[in-house]
Design a protein around this motif. Structure first.
Motif: not given
Length: 263
Positions: A9, A129, A131, A190, A193, A198-200, A219-222
Motif C-alpha cells: 500500500n 506508515h 502500523e 481522512w 478507523d 489510524g485513518y485512510a 490513497t494510503s493508510h496511516y
C-alpha cells in the motif's frame, strides 16, 4: 529473525505520486533549498559545524536530501518506493548534485547501507506508515544500527496527540496559481478507523488549464503515532536524549523529534 511483511500500500502510494509530488508545493525548487537550510541548522545545533554524513531514509523524490546536499553534507537517500528513487536520481542529475539514491526498506537499512552515518532523517510523516509496534521498533533498531555512536535521528510527523481527539475529516484546500491562467487545487480527505488509531488518507490534486481539468487521487493508510508511543519505541531501540521541537521552534510544517544514539 522475523520475516518482514511487505508494505504494498505504501509503495504503490508513493510510486503513483512520484511524478506529481512536486505539485504539492507552491514552489518545489524553493522548498528544496529552504528545507535543506532548515535541517542543516538543526544538525549544526546538535552536532556542530561542518559537513555531516547524512542518510535520508525516507527520501521520496529528494526534497530534503537534495537540499542537504546543497548545504554541503554527504548525503545518501533511500526509500521503499522505486518510482520515487528513480525521480530522485533524475532530480539529482538535473540539479548537478552528487547524492546517491537507492531502494531500501526502513526496517532493513543495515542490509543495504551499513553506515556509519552522523544523521538519519525520516521527514514528512514517514514513520506513521509503520502500523504495528513491531515494525516501528524494527525500523528504529535499524536506524540505530547505521548511526555512529552519538549520532542523531531526526523525524517529523503530524501532531497525532491532537488529531486523534479532533479527528478531522479533511484538510483546508490550497490553491496555487499557474502561468497562463492555470491553477492547482490540493486537499486531503481522512477516513478514520472506528478505533480512532489510524485513518485512510486520500490526497486529491486538481489541475486546471483553461477549460481542461484533471483530477488525481492517491490513497494510503496511516497509524496515528502518538508521542509517548514513539518515545517508548526509541528507548527500546537504544536512543537517549529524546526531545521534541514544535513547529515554531523547528520552522518546519510538522513537529520534529530528535533522538541521539548512545555513545
Amino acid at each position: 529473525m522475523t520475516q518482514l511483511q511487505p508494505l504494498p500500500n505504501v509503495e504503490r502510494f508513493y510510486d503513483d505520486l512520484a511524478a506529481y509530488y512536486h505539485l504539492l508545493f507552491a514552489d518545489w525548487s524553493a522548498a528544496v533549498r529552504n528545507q535543506g537550510r532548515l535541517f542543516s541548522k538543526l544538525i549544526e545545533k546538535e552536532l556542530g559545524e561542518g559537513p555531516k554524513r547524512v542518510l535520508d531514509a525516507a527520501c521520496g523524490i529528494g526534497t530534503q536530501a537534495l537540499g542537504l546536499a546543497l548545504e554541503g553534507h554527504q548525503v545518501r537517500g533511500t526509500d521503499l518506493s522505486p518510482g520515487s528513487i528513480m525521480r530522485a536520481r533524475r532530480e539529482a542529475d538535473a540539479w548537478g548534485i552528487d547524492a546517491k539514491f537507492g531502494v531500501a526498506d526502513l526496517r532493513s537499512l543495515s542490509g543495504y547501507l551499513p553506515g556509519p552515518f552522523d544523521v538519519v532523517l525520516a521527514a514528512d510523516n514517514a514513520l506513521p506508515h509503520l502500523e504495528t509496534r513491531e515494525d516501528l521498533e524494527t525500523a528504529l533498531h535499524e536506524v540505530a544500527s547505521v548511526l555512529a555512536p552519538g549520532g542523531i535521528f531526526i523525524a517529523t510527523l503530524r501532531d497525532y496527540d491532537r488529531l486523534v481527539v479532533e479527528r478531522p475529516r479533511a484538510t483546508k484546500p490550497r490553491v496555487y496559481e499557474e502561468d497562463e491562467g492555470g491553477r492547482r487545487i490540493l486537499f486531503q480527505v481522512w477516513d478514520w478507523d472506528k478505533k480512532g488509531d489510524g485513518y485512510a488518507l486520500t490526497q486529491y490534486l486538481i489541475i486546471e488549464r483553461g477549460l481542461l481539468q484533471e483530477t488525481l487521487s492517491f490513497t494510503s493508510h496511516y497509524h496515528a503515532l502518538r508521542r509517548e508511543e514513539l518515545e517508548r519505541a526509541l528507548t527500546v531501540a537504544g536512543f537517549q536524549a529524546v526531545s521534541w521541537l514544535e513547529k515554531s521552534e523547528s520552522q518546519f510544517y510538522q513537529p520534529a523529534i530528535i533522538a541521539r544514539r548512545k555513545a
